[in-house]
Design a protein around this motif. Structure first.
Motif, mmCIF file in Angstrom:
data_model
loop_
_atom_site.group_PDB
_atom_site.id
_atom_site.type_symbol
_atom_site.label_atom_id
_atom_site.label_comp_id
_atom_site.label_asym_id
_atom_site.label_seq_id
_atom_site.Cartn_x
_atom_site.Cartn_y
_atom_site.Cartn_z
ATOM 1 N N ARG A 81 0.805 -1.217 0.000
ATOM 2 C CA ARG A 81 0.000 0.000 0.000
ATOM 3 C C ARG A 81 0.840 1.271 0.000
ATOM 4 O O ARG A 81 0.476 2.252 -0.660
ATOM 5 C CB ARG A 81 -0.960 0.001 1.192
ATOM 6 N N ASP A 82 1.942 1.322 0.740
ATOM 7 C CA ASP A 82 2.778 2.522 0.700
ATOM 8 C C ASP A 82 3.307 2.766 -0.707
ATOM 9 O O ASP A 82 3.307 3.903 -1.201
ATOM 10 C CB ASP A 82 3.951 2.384 1.675
ATOM 11 N N SER B 133 1.913 1.698 -3.448
ATOM 12 C CA SER B 133 0.768 2.046 -4.283
ATOM 13 C C SER B 133 0.393 3.517 -4.110
ATOM 14 O O SER B 133 0.134 4.232 -5.097
ATOM 15 C CB SER B 133 -0.420 1.150 -3.922
ATOM 16 N N ARG B 134 0.369 4.002 -2.873
ATOM 17 C CA ARG B 134 0.025 5.403 -2.630
ATOM 18 C C ARG B 134 1.060 6.336 -3.252
ATOM 19 O O ARG B 134 0.709 7.378 -3.824
ATOM 20 C CB ARG B 134 -0.097 5.645 -1.124
ATOM 21 N N SER C 259 -9.956 -0.202 -1.550
ATOM 22 C CA SER C 259 -8.973 0.655 -0.868
ATOM 23 C C SER C 259 -8.228 1.522 -1.867
ATOM 24 O O SER C 259 -7.974 2.710 -1.610
ATOM 25 C CB SER C 259 -7.980 -0.215 -0.094
ATOM 26 N N GLY C 260 -7.873 0.948 -3.019
ATOM 27 C CA GLY C 260 -7.184 1.727 -4.037
ATOM 28 C C GLY C 260 -8.041 2.864 -4.554
ATOM 29 O O GLY C 260 -7.564 3.994 -4.726
ATOM 30 N N ASP D 138 -8.138 5.531 -1.908
ATOM 31 C CA ASP D 138 -6.878 6.272 -1.839
ATOM 32 C C ASP D 138 -6.776 7.303 -2.954
ATOM 33 O O ASP D 138 -6.382 8.457 -2.723
ATOM 34 C CB ASP D 138 -5.693 5.311 -1.919
ATOM 35 N N ARG E 159 -9.019 10.255 -2.201
ATOM 36 C CA ARG E 159 -8.477 11.130 -1.161
ATOM 37 C C ARG E 159 -7.444 12.093 -1.747
ATOM 38 O O ARG E 159 -7.349 13.250 -1.338
ATOM 39 C CB ARG E 159 -7.824 10.306 -0.055
ATOM 40 N N LEU E 160 -6.709 11.612 -2.721
ATOM 41 C CA LEU E 160 -5.624 12.396 -3.283
ATOM 42 C C LEU E 160 -6.089 13.344 -4.389
ATOM 43 O O LEU E 160 -5.616 14.478 -4.483
ATOM 44 C CB LEU E 160 -4.566 11.447 -3.839
ATOM 45 N N TRP F 286 2.410 11.049 0.727
ATOM 46 C CA TRP F 286 2.356 9.758 0.051
ATOM 47 C C TRP F 286 3.526 9.584 -0.913
ATOM 48 O O TRP F 286 3.998 8.465 -1.114
ATOM 49 C CB TRP F 286 1.022 9.597 -0.661
#
Length: 357
Positions: A93-94, A96-97, A125-126, A129, A132-133, A165
């Motif tokens: 995930r890190d 990916s973000r 989740s993707g 994320d 959010r960005l 991120w």
């Protein structure tokens, strides 16, 4: 472009990624093309022309497949902006973000980011994320995957979060400062238990020209050089460029003592050089989570081809993986040195030239 079989004709995430352009919710840019991060080859890339498509891929087998099909490859150091950025996010995930943050940074004003994930690999989740960005996203689901895309962008909706991120994937010290690593590479935040077991059994009498196949961030190579002072040269082979760059940094203290070389290469295709010693913790997964013992067998075949007569392979593997037949067929002798915590350490010695057994 080659019109034969592609690298992975069952890649449903790749297929789903291109559905918005096939079915019409969004359009391919008429000018400026698209940047495809973590690109993979497959039939969806060949179902129609995608003008101006540029691909970026740090995993050598996937990069080779794209090049064979005639696609242009970019490097992570390039900073050209594009009206469309496609992403196949990784599982970590890190990482990916950080990739989402970089996708937005590489997106031209008024452009979009489009991403896709399988449902069982964090699609929701993707999507959350990216929203959010970048702000609100649209999506569609098919093939047990979810493809989602931004509205036209002018930078990130949350500049502070984008910076955080982007740094989530930064290189950092691990193992009490012995190594540097980063999210997404194999066993990135620790010393892998199997590699540690192999290192603990490496004999001090290993000598001559050595290679580390599937070197990762360089742990086994460092252990080999610390434990075996008569190693004269060491070549590191690694298919993931992000890991190989870390290995360069982790091996730098040894550069004055031994000759070092670093190869961004898919070992399963064989290697050309000759060695007296090879150490190896071969991968046994590809892009899926299913066991792929064929990859380890091809590593063993490559090692047998590269070793000089009398050369020694030191290998570690999960105990259940069926490598013994391959070792028996290609080496003069092989023995299990240790079995512990579900792993086995094997030494195999190359027989005379032309008669490996």
């Amino acid at each position: 472009m080659d019109t034969g079989m592609r690298a992975d004709d069952g890649d449903v995430a790749l297929e789903t990624l291109f559905l918005p352009f096939i079915d019409g919710p969004i359009s391919w840019p008429s000018q400026g093309g698209a940047l495809f991060l973590r690109a993979r080859d497959g039939w969806p890339l060949h179902q129609r022309a995608w003008p101006g498509l540029v691909c970026e891929q740090s995993f050598r087998p996937a990069a080779d497949a794209l090049e064979r099909s005639g696609f242009a490859l970019a490097t992570a150091q390039e900073d050209t902006r594009h009206p469309l950025v496609l992403v196949l996010p990784p599982r970590q995930r890190d990482e990916s973000r950080a990739l989402f943050a970089r996708a937005i940074a590489r997106c031209a004003s008024g452009g979009r980011v489009v991403a896709c994930l399988p449902n069982d690999e964090g699609a929701k989740s993707g999507e959350s994320d990216l929203a959010r960005l970048a702000g609100p996203v649209s999506s569609l689901s098919k093939n047990k995957c979810r493809v989602f895309w931004t509205a036209p962008l002018d930078g990130p909706a949350d500049v502070t979060l984008a910076g955080e991120w982007a740094d989530a994937d930064a290189t950092r010290a691990i193992a009490d400062g012995r190594f540097v690593s980063r999210p997404g590479v194999f066993a990135w935040d620790r010393i892998d238990a199997a590699s540690r077991l192999l290192a603990s059994h490496l004999p001090g009498d290993l000598v001559g020209r050595a290679a580390d196949l599937g070197a990762g961030y360089g742990y086994l190579s460092v252990e080999l050089l610390e434990r075996c002072p008569r190693i004269a040269s060491l070549d590191l082979y690694e298919a993931e460029l992000r890991a190989l760059e870390l290995a360069r940094r982790n091996l730098a203290p040894f550069a004055g003592r031994v000759a070092l070389d670093f190869h961004w290469r898919d070992v399963t295709g064989g290697i050309d050089a000759r060695y007296d010693v090879i150490v190896c913790n071969p991968p046994f997964h590809a892009q899926t989570r299913a066991d792929r013992p064929d990859i380890g067998r091809r590593f063993i075949a490559a090692a047998a081809q590269a070793l000089t007569p009398g050369g020694r392979l030191w290998l570690v593997a999960n105990r259940h993986l069926p490598y013994e037949a391959e070792l028996d067929a290609r080496f003069g002798r092989a023995r299990i040195v240790a079995q512990q915590d579900g792993f086995k350490v094997i030494e195999a010695v190359r027989g005379s030239e032309g008669n490996p057994r």
